[in-house]
Scaffold this active site. Structure first.
Site, PDB file in Angstrom:
ATOM      1  N   ASP A 147      -8.598   3.885   1.546  1.00  0.00           N
ATOM      2  CA  ASP A 147      -7.525   4.228   2.479  1.00  0.00           C
ATOM      3  C   ASP A 147      -8.143   4.731   3.786  1.00  0.00           C
ATOM      4  O   ASP A 147      -8.780   5.790   3.796  1.00  0.00           O
ATOM      5  CB  ASP A 147      -6.646   5.310   1.843  1.00  0.00           C
TER       6      ASP A 147
ATOM      7  N   CYS B 220       0.868  -1.182   0.000  1.00  0.00           N
ATOM      8  CA  CYS B 220       0.000   0.000   0.000  1.00  0.00           C
ATOM      9  C   CYS B 220       0.906   1.234   0.000  1.00  0.00           C
ATOM     10  O   CYS B 220       2.072   1.138  -0.408  1.00  0.00           O
ATOM     11  CB  CYS B 220      -0.972  -0.006   1.183  1.00  0.00           C
TER      12      CYS B 220
ATOM     13  N   ARG C 194      -3.328  -0.461   5.513  1.00  0.00           N
ATOM     14  CA  ARG C 194      -3.929  -1.561   4.759  1.00  0.00           C
ATOM     15  C   ARG C 194      -3.038  -2.791   4.609  1.00  0.00           C
ATOM     16  O   ARG C 194      -3.453  -3.909   4.957  1.00  0.00           O
ATOM     17  CB  ARG C 194      -4.348  -1.060   3.358  1.00  0.00           C
TER      18      ARG C 194
HETATM   19  P1  4NP Z   1      -1.742   2.932   4.056  1.00  0.00           P
HETATM   20  O1  4NP Z   1      -2.388   4.311   4.557  1.00  0.00           O
HETATM   21  O2  4NP Z   1      -1.201   3.196   2.665  1.00  0.00           O
HETATM   22  O3  4NP Z   1      -2.912   1.982   4.036  1.00  0.00           O
HETATM   23  O4  4NP Z   1      -0.679   2.542   5.044  1.00  0.00           O
HETATM   24  C1  4NP Z   1      -1.673   5.505   4.591  1.00  0.00           C
HETATM   25  C2  4NP Z   1      -0.829   5.773   5.648  1.00  0.00           C
HETATM   26  C3  4NP Z   1      -0.145   6.971   5.696  1.00  0.00           C
HETATM   27  C4  4NP Z   1      -0.285   7.884   4.668  1.00  0.00           C
HETATM   28  C5  4NP Z   1      -1.122   7.607   3.595  1.00  0.00           C
HETATM   29  C6  4NP Z   1      -1.810   6.408   3.554  1.00  0.00           C
HETATM   30  N1  4NP Z   1       0.403   9.112   4.722  1.00  0.00           N
HETATM   31  O5  4NP Z   1       0.190   9.972   3.842  1.00  0.00           O
HETATM   32  O6  4NP Z   1       1.232   9.324   5.630  1.00  0.00           O
END
Ligand code: 4NP
Length: 154
Positions: free
Chosen positions: A123, A7, A13
């Protein structure tokens, strides 16, 4: 099987997908390698988001020991299947892979339950705890299909 879940941040995720699929593979007696990574560097070394940990633990899965790492081009040589949790992630996997990118090994995670949809796991980073519960359910169902599909691969 060597499976990598990817991800953006590797804290919401894909750590859930790693924990859930590992759990199912163990229950089925499959000695698979299941890992996760993020296309972005923001959270390298961090444990999964507290709500990702919480929803997993509520379902009997402890992911507290997992740590975020960034996806690298060499991951194309280390995994049989690389699952992209979302369309932006899919594009980044391709970009980071450069001339090592073997897109035959990359699949949209949700295509296992919605073939050809190229759909994204929402997300949950920007919302509250409920979003993590919804995402868990979606990931859990999809991992059931994946475990079943490749159960003959020890
Ligand atoms: P992930 O969610 O891709 O499911 O781990 C996110 C976690 C952090 C960020 C974006 C998506 N961020 O911009 O820091």
């Amino acid at each position: 099987m060597r499976i990598l879940m990817v991800c953006l941040g590797n804290i919401c995720r894909s750590p859930i997908a790693e924990g859930v699929l590992k759990h199912k593979a163990n229950e089925l007696g499959l000695s698979w390698q299941v890992d996760s990574a993020g296309t972005e560097p923001y959270h390298i070394g961090e444990a999964p988001h507290r709500f990702s940990q919480k929803v997993c633990l509520r379902n009997g899965i402890d992911i507290s020991g997992q740590r975020a790492r960034q996806f690298t081009a060499s991951d194309f040589e280390k995994y049989d299947i690389i699952y992209a949790m979302a369309d932006d992630v899919y594009r980044e996997i391709k970009r980071i892979g450069g001339n090592k990118a073997n897109m035959n090994r990359v699949a949209y995670f949700l295509n296992e339950v919605m073939p050809g949809s190229d759909a994204s796991v929402p997300d949950p980073w920007y919302g509250g705890e409920d979003g993590f519960t919804e995402v868990f359910d979606l990931i859990n169902k999809t991992c059931d299909v994946i475990a079943d599909k490749y159960a003959q691969h020890k």
